[in-house]
Design an enzyme around this catalytic site. Structure first.
Site, PDB file in Angstrom:
ATOM      1  N   ASP A  55       0.940  -1.177  -0.021  1.00  0.00           N
ATOM      2  CA  ASP A  55      -0.045   0.118  -0.102  1.00  0.00           C
ATOM      3  C   ASP A  55       0.867   1.328   0.048  1.00  0.00           C
ATOM      4  O   ASP A  55       0.475   2.325  -0.689  1.00  0.00           O
ATOM      5  CB  ASP A  55      -0.833   0.021   1.284  1.00  0.00           C
ATOM      6  CG  ASP A  55      -2.068  -0.975   1.211  1.00  0.00           C
ATOM      7  OD1 ASP A  55      -2.003  -1.714   0.162  1.00  0.00           O
ATOM      8  OD2 ASP A  55      -2.937  -1.135   2.058  1.00  0.00           O
ATOM      9  N   ALA A  56       1.936   1.118   0.783  1.00  0.00           N
ATOM     10  CA  ALA A  56       2.958   2.389   0.721  1.00  0.00           C
ATOM     11  C   ALA A  56       3.440   2.610  -0.575  1.00  0.00           C
ATOM     12  O   ALA A  56       3.538   3.760  -0.731  1.00  0.00           O
ATOM     13  CB  ALA A  56       3.787   2.091   1.939  1.00  0.00           C
ATOM     14  N   LYS A 141     -28.297 -13.472  -8.445  1.00  0.00           N
ATOM     15  CA  LYS A 141     -28.983 -12.241  -8.838  1.00  0.00           C
ATOM     16  C   LYS A 141     -28.684 -11.049  -7.634  1.00  0.00           C
ATOM     17  O   LYS A 141     -29.049 -11.275  -6.661  1.00  0.00           O
ATOM     18  CB  LYS A 141     -30.492 -12.315  -8.799  1.00  0.00           C
ATOM     19  CG  LYS A 141     -31.246 -11.110  -9.332  1.00  0.00           C
ATOM     20  CD  LYS A 141     -32.580 -11.503  -9.755  1.00  0.00           C
ATOM     21  CE  LYS A 141     -33.462 -10.407 -10.082  1.00  0.00           C
ATOM     22  NZ  LYS A 141     -33.616  -9.276  -8.959  1.00  0.00           N
ATOM     23  N   LYS A 320     -30.330 -17.699 -17.708  1.00  0.00           N
ATOM     24  CA  LYS A 320     -30.377 -17.077 -19.190  1.00  0.00           C
ATOM     25  C   LYS A 320     -29.991 -18.175 -20.354  1.00  0.00           C
ATOM     26  O   LYS A 320     -29.083 -18.680 -19.968  1.00  0.00           O
ATOM     27  CB  LYS A 320     -29.362 -15.996 -19.471  1.00  0.00           C
ATOM     28  CG  LYS A 320     -29.361 -14.758 -18.251  1.00  0.00           C
ATOM     29  CD  LYS A 320     -28.187 -13.789 -18.406  1.00  0.00           C
ATOM     30  CE  LYS A 320     -28.205 -12.661 -17.218  1.00  0.00           C
ATOM     31  NZ  LYS A 320     -27.148 -12.010 -17.256  1.00  0.00           N
ATOM     32  N   CYS A 438     -38.576  -2.449  35.750  1.00  0.00           N
ATOM     33  CA  CYS A 438     -37.612  -3.389  35.047  1.00  0.00           C
ATOM     34  C   CYS A 438     -38.037  -4.963  35.486  1.00  0.00           C
ATOM     35  O   CYS A 438     -38.451  -5.103  36.584  1.00  0.00           O
ATOM     36  CB  CYS A 438     -36.583  -3.527  35.533  1.00  0.00           C
ATOM     37  SG  CYS A 438     -35.160  -4.687  35.050  1.00  0.00           S
ATOM     38  N   CYS A 441     -35.574  -6.767  37.903  1.00  0.00           N
ATOM     39  CA  CYS A 441     -35.193  -6.156  39.345  1.00  0.00           C
ATOM     40  C   CYS A 441     -36.051  -5.217  39.784  1.00  0.00           C
ATOM     41  O   CYS A 441     -36.151  -4.788  41.052  1.00  0.00           O
ATOM     42  CB  CYS A 441     -33.548  -5.514  39.111  1.00  0.00           C
ATOM     43  SG  CYS A 441     -33.604  -3.937  38.417  1.00  0.00           S
ATOM     44  N   CYS A 456     -32.954   0.495  32.130  1.00  0.00           N
ATOM     45  CA  CYS A 456     -33.156   0.052  33.502  1.00  0.00           C
ATOM     46  C   CYS A 456     -31.704   0.654  34.160  1.00  0.00           C
ATOM     47  O   CYS A 456     -30.783   0.353  33.831  1.00  0.00           O
ATOM     48  CB  CYS A 456     -32.890  -1.415  33.801  1.00  0.00           C
ATOM     49  SG  CYS A 456     -32.699  -1.759  35.545  1.00  0.00           S
TER      50      CYS A 456
HETATM   51  S1  IVH Z   1     -29.754  -9.750 -16.344  1.00  0.00           S
HETATM   52  C1  IVH Z   1     -33.115  -9.142 -19.422  1.00  0.00           C
HETATM   53  N1  IVH Z   1     -28.156 -10.636 -14.420  1.00  0.00           N
HETATM   54  O1  IVH Z   1     -32.024  -7.767 -11.658  1.00  0.00           O
HETATM   55  C2  IVH Z   1     -31.879  -9.370 -18.363  1.00  0.00           C
HETATM   56  N2  IVH Z   1     -29.787  -8.862 -13.975  1.00  0.00           N
HETATM   57  O2  IVH Z   1     -35.122  -7.609 -13.017  1.00  0.00           O
HETATM   58  C3  IVH Z   1     -32.025  -8.481 -17.282  1.00  0.00           C
HETATM   59  N3  IVH Z   1     -29.761  -8.342 -11.555  1.00  0.00           N
HETATM   60  O3  IVH Z   1     -32.553  -4.689 -11.739  1.00  0.00           O
HETATM   61  C4  IVH Z   1     -30.744  -8.368 -16.405  1.00  0.00           C
HETATM   62  N4  IVH Z   1     -28.100  -9.596 -11.091  1.00  0.00           N
HETATM   63  O4  IVH Z   1     -30.047  -5.112 -12.298  1.00  0.00           O
HETATM   64  C5  IVH Z   1     -29.305  -9.891 -14.897  1.00  0.00           C
HETATM   65  N5  IVH Z   1     -26.743 -11.442 -13.089  1.00  0.00           N
HETATM   66  C6  IVH Z   1     -27.907 -10.917 -13.315  1.00  0.00           C
HETATM   67  C7  IVH Z   1     -28.460  -9.734 -12.659  1.00  0.00           C
HETATM   68  C8  IVH Z   1     -29.457  -8.830 -12.822  1.00  0.00           C
HETATM   69  C9  IVH Z   1     -28.928  -8.696 -10.675  1.00  0.00           C
HETATM   70  C10 IVH Z   1     -30.794  -7.268 -11.490  1.00  0.00           C
HETATM   71  C11 IVH Z   1     -30.773  -6.220 -13.010  1.00  0.00           C
HETATM   72  C12 IVH Z   1     -32.402  -5.655 -12.724  1.00  0.00           C
HETATM   73  C13 IVH Z   1     -33.199  -6.863 -11.953  1.00  0.00           C
HETATM   74  C14 IVH Z   1     -33.708  -7.893 -13.387  1.00  0.00           C
END
Ligand code: IVH
Length: 709
Positions: A55-56, A141, A320, A438, A441, A456
């Protein structure tokens, strides 16, 4: 060349340079290099969590860059690492129209709904691609604030919140202070690509739980309202008009998607993540790709169980479809894509009946109301009690005995009653009023002025002491295994523990006289008590149960003191001078150590063999700690051979010592020269270490090797 080598070379070319003597043209290449090196160290530290210099050393490089930019303002660039401290406050947020809407997600609440989603995807792909089993990517998420970051030719241009998905708020001024968000994408990323001319990176800004807690402690210390949870803290911080405030707050970021990209989006989500990684964006590390649906279910359900093990709040799993070709075919309905779904973790809220309200006396005498509930399952845990905070909380929400109430549980936080469900009232519910005395006590309770809390005032209240013992032995404090809440209460009630030091006087025979103890269990407990004598100083300080001294505060203080005795001498100013310790904490500590019973307790614990000194791992890790006299308080008396007094004092300070003018319990060493003054007598009375400087050698050895053992 590695970054470390590069840094060394740069350090060599910078050493001995006088900035004032350089022309702009001479300075330019140096500033460019310095900036690039500092930026790479930022990336190592903030994104990879793997610093390669101390860090320094980093601080020196950073300061050098600041000096150059001050001397040559024309060489300062908006993407310089020095430009994160926060610019001028703004008057209001500008609107930012997203080039492509930020969609939201539909939800799946269990494996059945998850399967239905997947089968819908398969059906949707059937026409175009036949019977496919599309691969899936699952990500945690993050429960924060969605963010869209637009980079133009690698430079951060705009950072905007999601807003309504079409128009968000421009928070660029604040986002620039977040170290985990690159201000520029390096011209050549790790993957050898040029950054696209324009790219929108999407992700989540959030606060880590650990950082959130410390941040909230600081707010309380300043007299500000704490935030209810990390999400609110992140959202509230982004809404600040003054970026220098934001720069002080611990925001984090994970990227999880891209919006429009000028030279085209990769074919799969997995490649998008690789692209983001290569450009220096932090990614959540638990993302997984699944070829098969069952493994996905295990992932989702597993994380529902394990989510509390993470240092950030996650409220589900985003699932996804990996291939973008499939995504295009599936499209979106309303504002949610068909190709993704949020698997939501079981709710942490439930409705139940409040059957009674009891009050609890805490270890500092605070008396808090607690709801007794019809037991209910919340996120896999049975909850039968929940906090009601204080009198005003109950009155404001008109909470009555017999009410149907909503109870919430978040992480490790104590469950709380959020609100009543007035529609469920039958008319038999009864209002409740705060007891006058209390429950433990009988002393009249006092309601503190300006706040809603009752206390108390009896310092000998047995309930308070029971709580203190419980606190002292807990895992984060002295960690005495086998001495839990019930047993510690029992030992207090039997009179075996009257002060905390009595814990260390418990013998095997005492335990054998109690029901439920056999030879082996009694022996184990005595051994566990004995083992706890060797705990670190910060644990002991926390264990004493001083008001406002939580774990973090205790650790902070111990970095500045060598033993508990230093606190008996410390003044409010001394403690307040420590970064992170404000006046409220400082006063609370000083008050505590001024009480004679508390001083006796410390002495008693020490004589029972409890460690009261700082352990090596608790000392500050910076370079100063490595000096021979770091952390030692030294006093000089008499005249020293070959040195004037101020010369000697400077030399001691350079060796890390804190040189003071009079002897106190805080003094580690008295350096004695010829014709000593009254300080010698003071030191003898205090029992302070004394070192007679008979020759210059003795003094030199002290400077080089520290206090002789
Ligand atoms: S994908 C269409 N991936 O969740 C795809 N969203 O309703 C939309 N979020 O507020 C987003 N982690 O910010 C995706 N790994 C992730 C996520 C994520 C959190 C949040 C996003 C949004 C909400 C989606």
């Amino acid at each position: 060349m590695s970054l470390v080598e590069d840094t060394r070379e740069l350090q060599v070319s910078l050493s001995g340079l006088t900035i004032d003597e350089l022309s702009v043209e001479e300075a330019r290449p140096l500033v460019d290099r310095l900036r690039s090196v500092v930026r790479q160290h930022d990336h190592q530290y903030y994104v990879l969590d793997r610093p390669v210099i101390s860090d320094a050393e980093y601080d020196r490089l950073y300061r050098r860059l600041q000096e150059f930019e001050e001397a040559f303002p024309e060489l300062r660039t908006p993407d310089s690492p020095t430009q994160r401290v926060g610019g001028d406050p703004i008057d209001d947020f500008e609107k930012h129209e997203h080039p492509e809407p930020l969609l939201s997600l539909s939800n799946a609440f269990d494996r059945k709904e998850l399967r239905e989603w997947y089968e819908r995807c398969q059906r949707g792909l059937n026409d175009q691609f036949g019977a496919v089993e599309p691969a899936i990517v699952a990500e945690l998420k993050i429960d924060g604030v969605a963010m869209a970051l637009t980079y133009d030719h690698g430079q951060l241009e705009v950072a905007a919140t999601r807003g309504n998905g079409v128009v968000g708020e421009d928070v660029t001024h604040n986002i620039r202070t977040v170290h985990r968000i690159p201000l520029r994408i390096p011209v050549r990323g790790d993957n050898g690509r040029q950054p696209p001319d324009r790219i929108e990176v999407r992700g989540e800004v959030f606060m880590r739980k650990s950082e959130f807690e410390a941040f909230n402690e600081r707010l309380v210390e300043k007299g500000d309202e704490p935030f209810a949870n990390p999400r609110n803290a992140a959202a509230g911080t982004l809404r600040q008009l003054d970026p220098s405030v934001v720069a002080q707050r611990p925001l984090s970021f994970f990227a999880f998607a891209v919006g429009p990209v000028s030279d085209g989006t990769p074919d799969t989500h997995r490649e998008v993540l690789q692209l983001l990684d290569g450009m220096g964006f932090p990614l959540e590390e638990h993302t997984e790709r699944f070829e098969n649906f069952n493994a996905l279910v295990d992932y989702c359900e597993g994380w529902a169980e394990r989510r509390d093990s993470l240092d950030y709040e996650v409220d589900g799993v985003v699932v996804k479809i990996d291939r973008h070709e499939y995504r295009e075919e599936l499209g979106a309905i309303a504002d949610a894509p068909r190709w993704a779904v949020a698997y939501k973790f079981p709710a942490r809220e439930a409705t139940t009946t409040l059957t009674d309200i009891v009050v609890n006396v805490g270890r500092t005498g605070a008396v808090n109301p607690e709801a007794v509930l019809e037991p209910v399952q919340i996120g896999g845990v049975t909850v039968s009690q929940a906090t009601l905070h204080n009198e005003d909380y109950i009155v404001d929400r008109d909470i009555r005995i017999g009410d149907t109430v909503v109870v919430k549980r978040a992480g490790d936080v104590i469950p709380q009653v959020v609100r009543t469900v007035p529609e469920a009232r039958t008319g038999d519910e009864e209002p409740w009023s705060f007891p006058e005395n209390c429950p433990a006590c009988g002393t009249s309770l006092v309601r503190l002025p300006d706040v809603a809390d009752h206390v108390c005032p009896n310092s000998e209240c047995p309930a308070q002491f029971r709580r203190l013992v419980e606190h002292f032995v807990q895992r984060d404090a002295m960690d005495i295994e086998g001495l839990g809440e019930k047993l510690s209460h029992r030992l207090v009630d039997l009179g075996l523990i009257k002060t905390l030091a009595d814990i260390y006087r418990i013998e095997k025979q005492h335990l054998l006289d109690l029901d439920g103890f056999a030879e082996k269990s009694a022996q184990n407990l005595v051994a566990a008590i004995d083992a706890s004598k060797d705990r670190s100083l910060s644990r002991l300080l926390f264990a004493l149960g001083i008001q406002h001294v939580g774990k973090t505060v205790a650790e902070t203080i111990v970095r500045h003191i060598r033993s508990i005795h230093a606190l008996t001498e410390a003044t409010v100013e001394d403690l307040n001078g420590i970064e992170g310790i404000g006046p409220t904490i400082a006063e609370s500590i000083v008050d505590w150590f001024q009480v004679p019973e508390n001083q006796d307790l410390v002495a008693d614990l020490e004589s029972e063999g409890v460690n009261v000194k700082r352990k090596a791992h608790e000392a500050p890790a910076d370079a100063a700690a490595d000096l021979p006299l770091s952390g030692c308080t030294v006093v000089i008396t008499g005249s020293l051979p070959d040195r004037t007094r101020s010369d000697a004092s400077d030399a001691l300070e350079q060796a890390g010592a804190n040189v003071t003018s009079s002897v106190s319990g805080n003094t580690d060493l008295l350096v004695v020269g010829a014709n000593p003054g009254s300080k010698l007598q003071d030191a003898e009375e205090e029992g302070t270490r004394i070192l007679e400087i008979e020759s210059p050698d003795v003094f030199d050895r002290l400077l080089q090797e520290g206090i002789p053992s």
